[in-house]
Design a protein around this motif. Structure first.
Motif, PDB file in Angstrom:
ATOM      1  N   CYS A   1       0.823  -1.202   0.000  1.00 26.38           N
ATOM      2  CA  CYS A   1       0.000   0.000   0.000  1.00 26.38           C
ATOM      3  C   CYS A   1       0.862   1.259   0.000  1.00 26.38           C
ATOM      4  O   CYS A   1       0.466   2.287  -0.559  1.00 26.38           O
ATOM      5  N   GLU A   2       2.034   1.207   0.636  1.00 27.96           N
ATOM      6  CA  GLU A   2       2.945   2.346   0.595  1.00 27.96           C
ATOM      7  C   GLU A   2       3.433   2.578  -0.833  1.00 27.96           C
ATOM      8  O   GLU A   2       3.532   3.719  -1.297  1.00 27.96           O
ATOM      9  N   ALA A   3       3.723   1.492  -1.543  1.00 30.16           N
ATOM     10  CA  ALA A   3       4.121   1.621  -2.946  1.00 30.16           C
ATOM     11  C   ALA A   3       2.972   2.164  -3.792  1.00 30.16           C
ATOM     12  O   ALA A   3       3.181   2.959  -4.716  1.00 30.16           O
TER      13      ALA A   3
ATOM     14  N   ASP B   1      -3.234  -0.467   5.283  1.00 30.42           N
ATOM     15  CA  ASP B   1      -3.758  -1.470   4.364  1.00 30.42           C
ATOM     16  C   ASP B   1      -4.692  -0.881   3.310  1.00 30.42           C
ATOM     17  O   ASP B   1      -5.380  -1.620   2.605  1.00 30.42           O
ATOM     18  N   SER B   2      -4.729   0.436   3.168  1.00 33.10           N
ATOM     19  CA  SER B   2      -5.581   1.048   2.146  1.00 33.10           C
ATOM     20  C   SER B   2      -5.120   2.472   1.868  1.00 33.10           C
ATOM     21  O   SER B   2      -4.484   3.108   2.714  1.00 33.10           O
ATOM     22  N   VAL B   3      -5.466   2.950   0.692  1.00 35.04           N
ATOM     23  CA  VAL B   3      -5.135   4.317   0.311  1.00 35.04           C
ATOM     24  C   VAL B   3      -6.108   4.758  -0.780  1.00 35.04           C
ATOM     25  O   VAL B   3      -6.513   3.950  -1.624  1.00 35.04           O
ATOM     26  N   ASP B   4      -6.512   6.014  -0.733  1.00 31.91           N
ATOM     27  CA  ASP B   4      -7.368   6.603  -1.752  1.00 31.91           C
ATOM     28  C   ASP B   4      -6.609   7.727  -2.439  1.00 31.91           C
ATOM     29  O   ASP B   4      -5.790   8.413  -1.818  1.00 31.91           O
TER      30      ASP B   4
ATOM     31  N   VAL C   1      -7.012  -1.292  -1.715  1.00 38.95           N
ATOM     32  CA  VAL C   1      -7.050  -2.057  -0.468  1.00 38.95           C
ATOM     33  C   VAL C   1      -6.045  -3.191  -0.599  1.00 38.95           C
ATOM     34  O   VAL C   1      -6.067  -3.946  -1.582  1.00 38.95           O
ATOM     35  N   CYS C   2      -5.152  -3.309   0.381  1.00 38.21           N
ATOM     36  CA  CYS C   2      -4.107  -4.341   0.352  1.00 38.21           C
ATOM     37  C   CYS C   2      -4.369  -5.362   1.461  1.00 38.21           C
ATOM     38  O   CYS C   2      -4.645  -4.981   2.602  1.00 38.21           O
ATOM     39  N   THR C   3      -4.257  -6.623   1.121  1.00 36.24           N
ATOM     40  CA  THR C   3      -4.464  -7.696   2.094  1.00 36.24           C
ATOM     41  C   THR C   3      -3.321  -8.690   1.995  1.00 36.24           C
ATOM     42  O   THR C   3      -2.884  -9.050   0.888  1.00 36.24           O
TER      43      THR C   3
ATOM     44  N   SER D   1       1.127 -10.426  -0.950  1.00 38.86           N
ATOM     45  CA  SER D   1      -0.144  -9.762  -0.651  1.00 38.86           C
ATOM     46  C   SER D   1      -0.898  -9.539  -1.956  1.00 38.86           C
ATOM     47  O   SER D   1      -0.355  -9.699  -3.055  1.00 38.86           O
ATOM     48  N   THR D   2      -2.152  -9.167  -1.806  1.00 39.59           N
ATOM     49  CA  THR D   2      -3.005  -8.884  -2.951  1.00 39.59           C
ATOM     50  C   THR D   2      -3.571  -7.481  -2.812  1.00 39.59           C
ATOM     51  O   THR D   2      -4.060  -7.109  -1.735  1.00 39.59           O
TER      52      THR D   2
END
Length: 220
Positions: free
Chosen positions: A54-56, A74-77, A97-99, A108-109
């Motif tokens: 998510c940082e990437a 775990d998320s970014v908009d 959204v990263c999981t 991760s996905t």
């Protein structure tokens, strides 16, 4: 006997009209959602855990002029404004959204979807009154118009090159050494490794296609 034939013909015409009407009626949108259990074009697996993925993604959005908001581990908009003409406006919002696939794994996905909202300048007539003291309570209506931006369309950008470019850019930032990420010379990086998501977005105001063909960038 002729009356019975006329009744039969009328029934046949009504049945044919009903059949044609049923064929021409578009399928409801909810019936078009298949919810296929296979891999979705809106998801991508990365060889990193959810937080660095998510940082990437956040850095990928910032590098393309998007404003990152609601940033979490775990998320970014992200959102970006466009002004294609003097009387129209558009906004693209991207939700990521990263999981983590498995607590014991390092993969991760990321699930991504982008929405394009379009606005148009609309004129609305208003009226005002001016009191004239000479005539007591006499007032004269004065016509005027106010301009305002009104949302005219909102649609999820369909799967295609837009998302593929985004995933490629996220993967690039995952491979960059975090200790040297601030000093990486973009000119030394091959151009193909830094795709621009904007090249895959159809012109504002045109119908979004089901998929976008690969197009070379303007500098190529």
């Amino acid at each position: 006997m002729h009356t019975q034939f006329r009744f039969s013909s009328a029934a046949f015409v009504l049945a044919l009209a009903s059949a044609l009407s049923a064929c021409s009626t578009p399928k409801p949108l909810y019936q078009q959602e298949q919810f296929d259990a296979g891999d979705s074009p809106y998801m991508h697996k990365f060889a990193a855990k959810a937080e660095p993925a998510c940082e990437a993604a956040r850095r990928a959005l910032l590098s393309q002029g998007y404003i990152a908001s609601a940033t979490k581990t775990d998320s970014v908009d992200g959102s970006k404004n466009f002004q294609p003409t003097s009387d129209s406006h558009a906004v693209i919002e991207i939700h990521v959204v990263c999981t983590t696939d498995d607590p014991k794994s390092t993969s991760s996905t990321a699930y991504v979807n982008a929405v394009q909202d379009r606005y148009a300048l609309k004129k609305s007539n208003t009226s005002a009154s001016v009191g004239l003291s000479v005539f007591g309570s006499l007032s004269l209506p004065i016509g005027s118009s106010d301009d305002s931006m009104v949302k005219v369309a909102s649609e999820t950008i369909p799967a295609g090159v837009f998302y593929q470019r985004f995933f490629t850019l996220v993967d690039h930032y995952l491979k960059v050494d975090p200790a040297q990420s601030a000093t990486v010379d973009a000119a030394a990086t091959p151009k193909e490794a830094l795709p621009s998501m904007n090249d895959a977005v159809p012109p504002i105001g045109e119908t979004l296609p089901d998929s976008d063909p690969e197009k070379p960038t303007s500098g190529e």
